[in-house]
Design a protein around this motif. Structure first.
Motif, short mmCIF file in Angstrom:
data_model
loop_
_atom_site.label_atom_id
_atom_site.label_comp_id
_atom_site.label_asym_id
_atom_site.label_seq_id
_atom_site.Cartn_x
_atom_site.Cartn_y
_atom_site.Cartn_z
N ILE A 1 -15.06 -1.32 -0.86
CA ILE A 1 -14.65 -0.84 0.47
C ILE A 1 -13.20 -0.36 0.42
O ILE A 1 -12.32 -1.07 -0.08
CB ILE A 1 -14.79 -1.94 1.54
CG1 ILE A 1 -16.23 -2.43 1.64
CG2 ILE A 1 -14.31 -1.41 2.91
CD1 ILE A 1 -16.43 -3.58 2.61
N LEU A 2 -12.95 0.80 1.00
CA LEU A 2 -11.61 1.38 1.12
C LEU A 2 -11.25 1.47 2.59
O LEU A 2 -12.02 1.98 3.40
CB LEU A 2 -11.57 2.77 0.50
CG LEU A 2 -10.30 3.58 0.71
CD1 LEU A 2 -9.11 2.91 0.03
CD2 LEU A 2 -10.47 4.99 0.20
N CYS A 3 -10.07 0.97 2.92
CA CYS A 3 -9.51 1.07 4.28
C CYS A 3 -8.14 1.71 4.14
O CYS A 3 -7.19 1.05 3.75
CB CYS A 3 -9.39 -0.31 4.91
SG CYS A 3 -10.92 -1.25 4.95
N ASP A 4 -8.04 3.02 4.41
CA ASP A 4 -6.76 3.70 4.22
C ASP A 4 -6.27 4.31 5.52
O ASP A 4 -6.97 5.07 6.17
CB ASP A 4 -6.83 4.74 3.11
CG ASP A 4 -7.83 5.86 3.36
OD1 ASP A 4 -8.89 5.58 3.93
OD2 ASP A 4 -7.54 6.99 2.99
N SER A 5 -5.06 3.92 5.90
CA SER A 5 -4.39 4.44 7.10
C SER A 5 -5.25 4.34 8.35
O SER A 5 -5.40 5.29 9.10
CB SER A 5 -3.96 5.89 6.87
OG SER A 5 -3.11 5.97 5.75
N GLY B 1 -10.25 -8.84 -5.95
CA GLY B 1 -11.04 -9.00 -4.73
C GLY B 1 -10.49 -8.16 -3.60
O GLY B 1 -11.18 -7.34 -3.02
N ILE B 2 -9.21 -8.39 -3.27
CA ILE B 2 -8.54 -7.67 -2.17
C ILE B 2 -7.13 -7.28 -2.61
O ILE B 2 -6.42 -8.09 -3.20
CB ILE B 2 -8.42 -8.55 -0.91
CG1 ILE B 2 -9.78 -9.00 -0.39
CG2 ILE B 2 -7.67 -7.80 0.20
CD1 ILE B 2 -9.71 -9.97 0.76
N HIS B 3 -6.74 -6.07 -2.28
CA HIS B 3 -5.37 -5.63 -2.51
C HIS B 3 -4.84 -4.99 -1.23
O HIS B 3 -5.51 -4.14 -0.64
CB HIS B 3 -5.28 -4.63 -3.66
CG HIS B 3 -3.87 -4.18 -3.94
ND1 HIS B 3 -2.95 -5.01 -4.51
CD2 HIS B 3 -3.25 -3.02 -3.70
CE1 HIS B 3 -1.80 -4.36 -4.63
NE2 HIS B 3 -1.97 -3.15 -4.13
N GLY C 1 -6.72 -0.64 -7.98
CA GLY C 1 -6.24 -1.60 -6.99
C GLY C 1 -7.36 -1.92 -6.02
O GLY C 1 -8.07 -1.03 -5.56
N GLY C 2 -7.52 -3.20 -5.71
CA GLY C 2 -8.54 -3.60 -4.75
C GLY C 2 -9.93 -3.23 -5.16
O GLY C 2 -10.57 -2.40 -4.54
N GLY C 3 -10.42 -3.85 -6.23
CA GLY C 3 -11.78 -3.55 -6.68
C GLY C 3 -12.82 -3.84 -5.61
O GLY C 3 -13.75 -3.07 -5.43
N GLY C 4 -12.64 -4.94 -4.88
CA GLY C 4 -13.57 -5.27 -3.80
C GLY C 4 -13.19 -4.59 -2.50
O GLY C 4 -13.99 -3.91 -1.88
N LEU C 5 -11.93 -4.76 -2.10
CA LEU C 5 -11.46 -4.24 -0.81
C LEU C 5 -10.02 -3.77 -0.97
O LEU C 5 -9.16 -4.55 -1.34
CB LEU C 5 -11.55 -5.32 0.26
CG LEU C 5 -10.99 -5.04 1.64
CD1 LEU C 5 -11.71 -3.86 2.29
CD2 LEU C 5 -11.10 -6.27 2.52
#
Length: 160
Positions: free
Chosen positions: A100-104, A151-153, A122-126
């Motif tokens: 999952i990618l959450c950008d801006s 997991g999370i970055h 960066g952030g293989g999981g999230l």
């Protein structure tokens, strides 16, 4: 004494549907309101929920400007919700990219998912890039790889 309740009910009926939000149902066989989780997220508007049925999801539906593929790229002001227990809804990137990618983006929620098989710088999981007001709840992370945050970055400085 029933007039306040009647008035409240009438007011609720007069609200636009966008205020109440829509639920987009996603099924693993593609027969839901959208064929994939990414298609459901893309179709959702502010206040909507993308409800993911029990199953294993492996679609890679988005490629970021850095060239890293993701199963899902979130949008602002929506909820991504797994149906039932987190072990019931599995998002698996199968080591082919990020889950999952959450950008801006702002004011979003991810709840009740197993996030696995991510592999990214960066952030293989999230990956949370300049993401604000995020709520991540009842999620399980496993078998995700990355040089920064398997997991999370969280990166508050980098933008595409």
């Amino acid at each position: 004494m029933r007039r306040p309740f009647l008035l409240f009910g009438l007011l609720m009926l007069m609200l636009p549907t966008s205020v109440l939000g829509r639920t987009w149902y996603i099924a693993p066989d593609g027969t839901g309101d959208a064929p994939t989780i990414q298609a459901g997220v893309d179709s959702a508007s502010a206040g909507d929920t993308v409800l993911v049925a029990c199953g294993i999801y492996t679609d890679i539906g988005y490629v970021a400007p850095d060239g890293v593929s993701s199963c899902v790229r979130m949008k602002s002001n929506i909820t991504l919700l797994g149906e039932g227990d987190p072990s019931c809804v599995v998002l698996d990137a199968q080591q082919q990219g990020r889950v999952i990618l959450c950008d801006s983006i702002t004011a979003f929620e991810i709840t009740g998912l197993t996030i696995t098989g991510g592999n990214a710088p960066g952030g293989g999981g999230l990956m949370l890039w300049c993401a604000e007001n995020a709520r991540i709840a009842r999620c399980e992370f496993s078998n995700n790889k990355a040089s920064r945050g398997g997991g999370i970055h969280l990166d508050v400085n980098t933008r595409y």
